[in-house]
Design a protein around this motif. Structure first.
Motif, PDB file in Angstrom:
ATOM      1  N   ILE A  70      33.148  48.994  43.943  1.00  0.00           N
ATOM      2  CA  ILE A  70      33.749  48.097  44.222  1.00  0.00           C
ATOM      3  C   ILE A  70      32.578  47.244  45.315  1.00  0.00           C
ATOM      4  CG2 ILE A  70      36.190  48.917  43.524  1.00  0.00           C
ATOM      5  CD1 ILE A  70      36.811  50.293  46.523  1.00  0.00           C
ATOM      6  N   CYS A  71      31.809  47.697  46.131  1.00  0.00           N
ATOM      7  CA  CYS A  71      31.544  47.291  47.364  1.00  0.00           C
ATOM      8  C   CYS A  71      29.726  46.868  46.760  1.00  0.00           C
ATOM      9  CB  CYS A  71      31.473  48.348  47.990  1.00  0.00           C
ATOM     10  SG  CYS A  71      31.035  48.005  50.159  1.00  0.00           S
ATOM     11  N   PRO A  72      29.494  46.197  45.925  1.00  0.00           N
ATOM     12  CA  PRO A  72      27.797  45.664  46.168  1.00  0.00           C
ATOM     13  C   PRO A  72      27.404  45.661  47.133  1.00  0.00           C
ATOM     14  CG  PRO A  72      29.491  44.072  45.363  1.00  0.00           C
ATOM     15  CD  PRO A  72      30.630  45.352  45.664  1.00  0.00           C
ATOM     16  N   VAL A  73      27.919  44.872  48.165  1.00  0.00           N
ATOM     17  CA  VAL A  73      27.052  44.962  49.220  1.00  0.00           C
ATOM     18  C   VAL A  73      27.659  45.556  50.836  1.00  0.00           C
ATOM     19  CG1 VAL A  73      26.656  43.042  50.493  1.00  0.00           C
ATOM     20  CG2 VAL A  73      26.554  41.997  47.798  1.00  0.00           C
ATOM     21  N   PRO A  74      27.686  46.605  50.468  1.00  0.00           N
ATOM     22  CA  PRO A  74      28.617  47.574  51.577  1.00  0.00           C
ATOM     23  C   PRO A  74      27.582  46.885  53.378  1.00  0.00           C
ATOM     24  CG  PRO A  74      26.465  49.034  50.661  1.00  0.00           C
ATOM     25  CD  PRO A  74      26.703  47.428  49.384  1.00  0.00           C
ATOM     26  N   GLN A  75      28.883  46.963  53.715  1.00  0.00           N
ATOM     27  CA  GLN A  75      28.894  46.543  54.795  1.00  0.00           C
ATOM     28  C   GLN A  75      27.557  45.253  55.643  1.00  0.00           C
ATOM     29  OE1 GLN A  75      27.191  50.069  57.561  1.00  0.00           O
ATOM     30  NE2 GLN A  75      29.238  49.772  58.146  1.00  0.00           N
ATOM     31  N   ARG A  76      27.831  44.273  54.798  1.00  0.00           N
ATOM     32  CA  ARG A  76      27.118  43.105  54.735  1.00  0.00           C
ATOM     33  C   ARG A  76      26.768  42.100  55.888  1.00  0.00           C
ATOM     34  NH1 ARG A  76      28.395  36.880  54.366  1.00  0.00           N
ATOM     35  NH2 ARG A  76      30.792  37.930  53.531  1.00  0.00           N
ATOM     36  N   VAL A  77      25.160  41.877  55.963  1.00  0.00           N
ATOM     37  CA  VAL A  77      24.704  41.663  57.345  1.00  0.00           C
ATOM     38  C   VAL A  77      25.268  40.213  57.438  1.00  0.00           C
ATOM     39  CG1 VAL A  77      22.353  40.865  58.502  1.00  0.00           C
ATOM     40  CG2 VAL A  77      22.400  42.408  57.121  1.00  0.00           C
ATOM     41  N   SER A  78      25.807  40.000  58.903  1.00  0.00           N
ATOM     42  CA  SER A  78      26.274  38.830  58.928  1.00  0.00           C
ATOM     43  C   SER A  78      25.543  37.504  59.559  1.00  0.00           C
ATOM     44  CB  SER A  78      27.079  39.245  60.335  1.00  0.00           C
ATOM     45  OG  SER A  78      27.764  37.835  61.015  1.00  0.00           O
ATOM     46  N   SER A 132      29.617  35.525  45.823  1.00  0.00           N
ATOM     47  CA  SER A 132      30.051  36.320  45.464  1.00  0.00           C
ATOM     48  C   SER A 132      28.486  36.970  46.099  1.00  0.00           C
ATOM     49  CB  SER A 132      30.514  37.224  44.534  1.00  0.00           C
ATOM     50  OG  SER A 132      29.879  36.657  43.707  1.00  0.00           O
ATOM     51  N   ALA A 133      28.272  38.227  46.142  1.00  0.00           N
ATOM     52  CA  ALA A 133      27.427  38.612  45.515  1.00  0.00           C
ATOM     53  C   ALA A 133      26.429  39.134  44.417  1.00  0.00           C
ATOM     54  CB  ALA A 133      27.606  40.966  46.467  1.00  0.00           C
ATOM     55  N   ARG A 134      26.972  38.883  43.539  1.00  0.00           N
ATOM     56  CA  ARG A 134      26.666  38.752  42.086  1.00  0.00           C
ATOM     57  C   ARG A 134      26.534  37.625  41.852  1.00  0.00           C
ATOM     58  NH1 ARG A 134      30.871  43.175  41.536  1.00  0.00           N
ATOM     59  NH2 ARG A 134      29.945  45.562  41.536  1.00  0.00           N
ATOM     60  N   ALA A 135      26.992  36.400  42.251  1.00  0.00           N
ATOM     61  CA  ALA A 135      26.867  34.521  41.650  1.00  0.00           C
ATOM     62  C   ALA A 135      27.148  34.069  42.498  1.00  0.00           C
ATOM     63  CB  ALA A 135      28.249  35.024  40.438  1.00  0.00           C
ATOM     64  N   MET A 136      27.256  32.737  41.885  1.00  0.00           N
ATOM     65  CA  MET A 136      27.328  31.680  42.924  1.00  0.00           C
ATOM     66  C   MET A 136      28.015  30.458  42.040  1.00  0.00           C
ATOM     67  SD  MET A 136      24.709  29.635  44.122  1.00  0.00           S
ATOM     68  CE  MET A 136      23.176  28.517  43.340  1.00  0.00           C
ATOM     69  N   CYS A 137      28.633  29.739  42.122  1.00  0.00           N
ATOM     70  CA  CYS A 137      29.911  28.718  41.267  1.00  0.00           C
ATOM     71  C   CYS A 137      29.503  27.035  42.554  1.00  0.00           C
ATOM     72  CB  CYS A 137      31.603  29.350  41.037  1.00  0.00           C
ATOM     73  SG  CYS A 137      32.067  27.836  40.242  1.00  0.00           S
ATOM     74  N   LEU A 138      29.870  26.381  41.946  1.00  0.00           N
ATOM     75  CA  LEU A 138      29.418  24.647  42.349  1.00  0.00           C
ATOM     76  C   LEU A 138      31.099  24.489  41.666  1.00  0.00           C
ATOM     77  CD1 LEU A 138      28.491  22.645  44.108  1.00  0.00           C
ATOM     78  CD2 LEU A 138      27.238  21.544  41.957  1.00  0.00           C
ATOM     79  N   ILE A 139      31.483  24.039  42.923  1.00  0.00           N
ATOM     80  CA  ILE A 139      33.076  23.452  42.880  1.00  0.00           C
ATOM     81  C   ILE A 139      32.966  22.173  43.599  1.00  0.00           C
ATOM     82  CG2 ILE A 139      35.299  23.757  43.415  1.00  0.00           C
ATOM     83  CD1 ILE A 139      34.984  26.132  43.476  1.00  0.00           C
ATOM     84  N   PRO A 182      32.203  36.838  38.591  1.00  0.00           N
ATOM     85  CA  PRO A 182      31.788  38.401  38.550  1.00  0.00           C
ATOM     86  C   PRO A 182      31.807  38.659  40.750  1.00  0.00           C
ATOM     87  CG  PRO A 182      29.557  37.366  38.390  1.00  0.00           C
ATOM     88  CD  PRO A 182      30.827  36.965  38.266  1.00  0.00           C
ATOM     89  N   GLY A 183      31.959  39.832  40.731  1.00  0.00           N
ATOM     90  CA  GLY A 183      32.716  40.025  42.422  1.00  0.00           C
ATOM     91  C   GLY A 183      33.443  38.928  43.047  1.00  0.00           C
ATOM     92  N   GLU A 184      33.603  40.201  43.658  1.00  0.00           N
ATOM     93  CA  GLU A 184      34.755  38.896  45.122  1.00  0.00           C
ATOM     94  C   GLU A 184      34.135  37.723  45.986  1.00  0.00           C
ATOM     95  OE1 GLU A 184      37.365  40.643  47.884  1.00  0.00           O
ATOM     96  OE2 GLU A 184      36.164  40.399  49.414  1.00  0.00           O
ATOM     97  N   VAL A 185      34.617  36.562  46.154  1.00  0.00           N
ATOM     98  CA  VAL A 185      33.795  35.680  46.892  1.00  0.00           C
ATOM     99  C   VAL A 185      33.928  36.281  48.032  1.00  0.00           C
ATOM    100  CG1 VAL A 185      34.629  33.265  47.380  1.00  0.00           C
ATOM    101  CG2 VAL A 185      34.473  33.307  45.599  1.00  0.00           C
ATOM    102  N   ILE A 186      32.835  35.674  49.006  1.00  0.00           N
ATOM    103  CA  ILE A 186      32.084  36.424  50.061  1.00  0.00           C
ATOM    104  C   ILE A 186      32.194  34.391  51.636  1.00  0.00           C
ATOM    105  CG2 ILE A 186      31.693  38.519  48.982  1.00  0.00           C
ATOM    106  CD1 ILE A 186      29.307  37.718  49.854  1.00  0.00           C
ATOM    107  N   GLY A 187      31.520  33.960  50.504  1.00  0.00           N
ATOM    108  CA  GLY A 187      31.260  32.747  51.271  1.00  0.00           C
ATOM    109  C   GLY A 187      31.583  31.581  51.046  1.00  0.00           C
ATOM    110  N   LEU A 188      31.413  30.501  51.634  1.00  0.00           N
ATOM    111  CA  LEU A 188      31.562  29.021  51.274  1.00  0.00           C
ATOM    112  C   LEU A 188      30.514  28.264  52.073  1.00  0.00           C
ATOM    113  CD1 LEU A 188      35.280  27.962  51.513  1.00  0.00           C
ATOM    114  CD2 LEU A 188      34.057  28.934  49.226  1.00  0.00           C
ATOM    115  N   SER A 189      29.608  27.306  51.119  1.00  0.00           N
ATOM    116  CA  SER A 189      28.812  26.961  51.808  1.00  0.00           C
ATOM    117  C   SER A 189      29.284  25.315  51.222  1.00  0.00           C
ATOM    118  CB  SER A 189      27.011  27.300  51.114  1.00  0.00           C
ATOM    119  OG  SER A 189      26.073  26.019  52.117  1.00  0.00           O
TER     120      SER A 189
END
Length: 816
Positions: free
Chosen positions: A418-426, A714-721, A693-700
Motif C-alpha cells: 500500500i506504500c510503494p513510495v514511502p515518504q516520497r521526496v517533495s 501515481s508511483a506506478r503509472a501515468m495517464c493522459l486525460i 495502478p496505485g493512488e494518484v499522487i500528482g498532476l502536471s
C-alpha cells in the motif's frame, strides 16, 4: 508525441516504521517512523483505497517505541486519541486536528519500551465498563466460515465515561499504571513491584483484571491489576529454544479465550494458559527475534513477525477425542501452524489488524437516463478480496514499506504493497525560468533544500521497464540550503526567482538574482551566460510556521498556510502582509476565529484570481484573491481525501482534483458547481482507468493555454486525460462508484451527449483518452518541461534498499 526524459539522481532515503496501532473505530492505522513522524492511514477493505491521510512531523530526536489509541469520550473523535511512548521515557499526544505532537509526560531518564491501554470492562466494582465484554465462539474448523464472518467487533461508546488506564513498561524494571483524563494528561496511579532487568512488553487481560509483563530475564509475570500482587511467574525458556535468563520477551498478546501468547528473542512463539501459567503449544518457525504479534478480531487466528522478514499464521483448531461410553466427547483445542508469507526484505517490527467498513452508496445511475448499449457486468478484478467487514492485517518494518493481507484468506492472496513510495521526496519544477529559460528543480530533503538545474539529452528509445522516453535528463546542483530543524514544506516560484521553506519554528524565503558586480561577498553560481546570487529575504514578523506554501503564478505573492489554521498572503516586493484568510464552512463566518483543520495543500490559478486550499481531511476552500474573500466551500468529494490538484491553464475557472478513490473532478469555481465534464463523465469512466495502478499522487499541466489536457500519475503509472476529448468507452464497461449527498448538491440537471465511437476518436485525435503507461520503477515526480515533453524523476527500489542503515534479511539461496 509526448517525450519523456528520465532522471534517477535524486536522493531518497525513507525512514523505517517502528510501530503500528489501529484506531478505536478501526477506520485508521497510525504508523510511527524512526525519524519522529507519524502517518495516519485510512483503512480500505481490499487492495485499493488505502491512503495516507495526514503526516505529523514530530521530534526527530525522540525514538517512538510504541503507539496506543484510547477512547476520546463523548465529545472526541470516533477514532480516539493517539499517544506514543519513546525510548527517552516521555509520552506524547498526537493531535490529529492541529497536526502537532505534544509531550504529556516528561522523561525521568528511564526508557519506556512498551505501553498498553486497558479495555473497558463490565465491572461496577472496578468502576469500568466494557462495550465488548461478550466472548465470541472461539472454536473453529477448516470448513467453518460462520466465525470468520463475525470477525468485526461491534463497538459502542460506553454510557458512562471513565478515564482509560495505561500500563507503561519501564527500562528500570518497574511497571507503572497511569490514567488519562479528558485534558490528555497522564495521571500517576501506582507502580507494581520491581523486577530484575527491564520490562520489554506489557498486555492487559480482556477483563482488565490482570496485567502481563515480559522482561529481559526470560520471565512473564502475571499481576493482579487491582492489588498489584504477582499471581504467576512463567519461565519462557522452558517452552522454546535457549535457556531462561538470556531470553528477551519482546511482545505479549492476550486473547479472550484465556490464552496468553508470547514472542521472544529465540524465535519462539508460545501459547500459555494464563489462568494457570502452563504451556499449551510452542512454535519455533522464525529464524530470529520475533518482534510483533497480532490477532484476528475473533481471536481464533494469531500472526507473528520478526527479524527474518516472515509473517506467520497460527490458527486455533478443535480436535474431538474419544471418550468412555456414556460420557460426553472431549474437545481439545490446539494452536497449529498454517503458513507464512515474506513480503518484507528487512526486519518486520510491527503488526496490527483493522476491520474496515465500507458504506453502501446508491449507484450513480439511479434516477437518470443512460446511453443505450449492451449491458455487461462490471468486473472489479482489482478489488480481489474486498468485502464489507473483512479484517485486514498490516505489517511494517525496516524496509519502510507497509503491506496488507486479508486475515481470512492470508495464504490465498499475495500481500499488497500500500506504500510503494514511502515518504516520497517533495519535488517541484519551475520550467522556462527567467534565467535563460533554464528549468529549475526544487528537491526537499529532511534537513536541506537543493536547487538543481535540469538539462535534457535527446535520444528517443522505448524501455520496456520504464515506458516511452525522449532521452535522459541530468541535474546539476546550483545551491543547497541546510536547516538545523526538520523541513515541513517548501515551494518555488514559476519564474525560479523565489523559493521558500518552513520548519517547526519559522519560514525562510530566498531570492535568486542575476549577479551585479559589487564588493559584497555573495553565494554565486553560473546558469547559461548569467551568474546567479542567492540572497535571503525578510518576511513580516510573527508569521507562524507553515504546513503548506505556494507562490502566485506571476511570482508576486506568497501564500502561507500557517499552523494556526489561517492563510497569509505576503507581497514579495514590499515584504508586507497584505491579507489574512480564515477558512470556514459558512461564508458568513470569515471574520470569526479559525475552527477548520489545517491546510496541507494549495493551488493558484494562472490569472492570479483563485486560490484553492485543501485541509488535511479533504475539504476544499476557494478564495478570490482579487476581492480578498472566500468564495466557496466544498465538503469532502465522495467522502474521500484530495490527493492532487491544480487549475487548468486553458480555463482558470476550472479546478481539477483527484481523490484517494482515484476519482477525477473538474469544478467550475466561478459558478460554484461541478463542471460540465464532471457532470457527464466522473462516474462513467473507461475500464482502463478503473484499473489504474496505485493512488494518484500528482498532476502536471502543459505550460500552454491552448491545451486542455493533464497528466495524472501515481508511483506506478501515468495517464493522459484530455478534457477536450470525449471519454471513450469502447470496452463498454463503466466505473461505478458511490456518490454522496454533497456531490449530488453540486450537480445540475443535464443530458449526456452522444457517445463517441472508438473509430471517431482515433480519426480526430489519433489516440485514446485515459490511456495509461505503467512504470517499472517507483516514480517520485512528473512535470512538464514544455508542451510536448515531461520530466520523470524515478528511483529503482533496490538502489533505495542499498542505502538503508539496517541489513536486509539473509535469505537462504539454493545450493549454498
Amino acid at each position: 508525441m509526448l517525450e519523456v526524459y528520465r532522471n534517477s539522481s535524486v536522493d531518497w532515503k525513507p525512514s523505517p516504521v517502528v510501530a503500528l496501532a489501529t484506531s478505536v473505530d478501526d477506520s485508521q492505522v497510525a504508523a510511527a517512523r524512526a525519524d519522529g513522524s507519524v502517518e495516519i492511514w485510512l483503512v480500505s477493505p481490499g487492495a485499493v483505497g488505502w491512503h495516507c491521510q495526514l503526516t505529523i512531523h514530530g521530534d526527530p530526536n525522540t525514538c517512538v517505541s510504541s503507539l496506543i489509541w484510547c477512547r476520546a469520550g463523548l465529545k472526541g473523535l470516533p477514532c480516539g486519541r493517539l499517544f506514543s511512548s519513546s525510548l527517552d521515557g516521555s509520552i506524547s499526544h498526537w493531535d490529529l486536528f492541529n497536526l502537532k505532537q505534544t509531550t504529556v509526560l516528561e522523561s525521568v531518564g528511564v526508557s519506556i519500551f512498551n505501553m498498553a491501554v486497558a479495555p473497558f470492562v463490565n465491572d461496577t466494582e472496578n468502576g469500568y465498563l466494557n462495550d465488548n465484554g461478550s466472548d465470541p465462539e472461539t472454536s473453529d474448523s477448516d470448513t467453518s466460515d460462520s466465525e470468520d464472518d463475525s470477525d468485526s467487533d461491534d463497538d459502542h461508546a460506553p454510557s458512562v465515561v471513565v478515564n482509560p488506564r495505561v500500563a507503561l513498561a519501564g527500562g528500570d524494571g518497574f511497571l507503572q499504571i497511569y490514567s488519562i483524563n479528558d485534558a490528555d494528561e497522564f495521571v500517576y496511579t501506582k507502580s507494581l513491584p520491581r523486577v530484575n532487568g527491564s520490562i520489554l512488553s506489557v498486555a492487559w487481560s480482556p477483563d482488565a483484571k490482570f496485567i502481563y509483563a515480559g522482561s529481559t530475564d526470560g520471565m512473564i509475570r502475571i499481576w493482579d491489576a487491582r492489588g498489584g500482587i504477582e499471581k504467576h511467574r512463567i519461565t519462557v525458556g522452558l517452552g522454546g529454544l535457549g535457556g531462561g535468563s538470556e531470553i528477551c520477551v519482546w511482545v505479549l498478546l492476550s486473547l479472550r479465550c484465556g490464552t496468553l501468547v508470547s514472542a521472544d528473542s529465540t524465535g519462539s512463539v508460545q501459547f500459555w494458559d494464563s489462568q494457570h501459567g502452563t504451556l499449551l503449544q510452542a512454535h519455533s518457525y522464525h529464524k530470529g527475534d520475533v518482534k510483533a504479534l497480532a490477532a484476528a478480531p475473533s481471536h481464533n487466528r494469531v500472526f507473528s513477525a520478526g527479524s527474518d522478514g516472515q509473517v506467520i499464521l497460527y490458527k486455533l483448531s478443535s480436535e474431538t477425542l474419544e471418550s468412555s461410553v456414556g460420557s460426553a466427547p472431549n474437545v481439545m483445542k490446539k494452536w497449529i501452524y498454517i503458513g507464512y508469507t515474506r513480503a518484507h526484505t528487512h526486519d518486520v517490527r510491527a503488526l496490527t489488524v483493522a476491520v474496515p467498513i465500507s458504506r453502501e452508496d446508491p449507484l450513480p445511475d439511479q434516477g437518470r437516463k443512460r446511453a443505450r448499449r449492451k449491458e455487461k457486468p462490471v468486473d472489479f478484478s482489482y478489488l480481489k478480496w474486498a468485502h464489507l467487514g473483512v479484517p485486514m492485517l498490516i505489517s511494517a518494518g525496516d524496509d519502510t514499506k507497509l503491506f496488507t493481507y486479508p486475515v481470512k484468506e492470508f495464504t490465498q492472496f499475495s500481500p499488497h504493497d500500500i506504500c510503494p513510495v514511502p515518504q516520497r521526496v517533495s519535488i517541484q519544477l519551475a520550467p522556462n525560468t527567467e534565467f535563460s529559460q533554464t528549468s529549475l528543480l526544487l528537491v526537499q530533503g529532511s534537513h536541506s533544500l537543493d536547487i538543481l538545474r535540469v538539462r535534457v539529452k535527446p535520444g528517443p528509445f522505448f524501455d520496456m521497464a520504464r515506458g516511452p522516453s525522449g532521452g535522459l535528463a541530468s541535474t546539476n546542483g546550483l545551491f543547497q540550503i541546510k536547516s538545523s530543524r526538520k523541513i515541513i514544506c517548501s515551494t518555488i516560484s514559476n519564474s525560479g526567482e523565489f523559493f521558500a521553506y518552513s520548519d517547526h519554528a519559522k519560514i525562510s524565503l530566498f531570492e535568486l538574482k542575476k549577479c551585479i558586480r559589487s564588493g559584497k561577498k555573495e553565494v554565486k553560481c553560473k546558469v547559461g551566460e548569467s551568474e546567479l546570487t542567492l540572497n535571503k529575504r525578510n518576511l513580516p514578523r510573527k508569521l507562524p510556521f507553515a504546513h503548506s506554501m505556494v507562490f502566485s503564478f506571476d511570482s508576486s505573492r506568497l501564500m502561507i498556510a500557517g499552523h494556526d489554521r489561517r492563510i497569509y498572503v505576503v507581497d514579495l516586493h514590499s515584504s508586507e502582509l497584505v491579507h489574512t484568510f480564515t477558512p470556514c464552512r459558512d461564508l458568513h463566518d470569515q471574520e470569526l476565529p479559525p475552527t477548520e483543520p489545517p491546510i496541507t495543500k494549495m493551488f493558484t490559478s494562472s490569472d492570479g484570481q483563485w486560490l484553492a486550499a485543501i485541509n488535511c481531511f479533504g475539504d476544499v476552500y476557494v478564495f478570490n484573491l482579487e476581492i480578498q474573500r472566500q468564495h466557496w466551500y466544498i465538503s469532502r468529494l465522495d467522502n474521500a481525501s484530495v490527493t492532487a490538484g491544480g487549475f487548468s491553464p486553458r480555463n482558470n475557472n476550472v479546478l481539477i482534483l483527484t481523490t484517494s478513490s482515484n476519482q477525477v473532478y473538474a469544478l467550475d469555481v466561478e459558478e460554484r458547481k461541478l463542471g460540465d465534464w464532471s457532470r457527464q463523465h466522473t462516474y462513467v469512466l473507461p475500464k482502463r482507468f478503473q484499473e489504474f495502478p496505485g493512488e494518484v499522487i500528482g498532476l502536471s499541466f502543459p505550460p500552454s493555454p491552448s491545451t486542455a489536457s493533464v497528466i495524472v500519475y501515481s508511483a506506478r503509472a501515468m495517464c493522459l486525460i484530455d478534457f477536450g476529448m470525449p471519454v471513450d468507452r469502447d470496452d463498454e464497461s463503466e466505473m461505478i462508484n458511490g456518490q454522496d449527498p454533497a456531490l449530488r448538491n453540486l450537480q445540475s440537471n443535464g443530458k449526456l451527449k452522444r457517445k463517441w465511437t472508438d473509430s471517431q476518436t482515433k480519426k480526430l485525435f489519433g489516440r485514446k483518452n485515459f490511456e495509461f503507461i505503467p512504470f517499472g520503477d517507483p516514480v517520485l515526480f512528473i512535470g512538464h518541461l514544455s508542451k510536448s515533453s515531461v520530466l520523470k524523476i524515478y528511483k529503482p527500489w533496490m538502489e533505495v534498499v542499498r542505502n538503508f542503515d539496517s541489513a536486509p534479511v539473509d535469505k537462504h539461496t539454493f545450493g549454498t
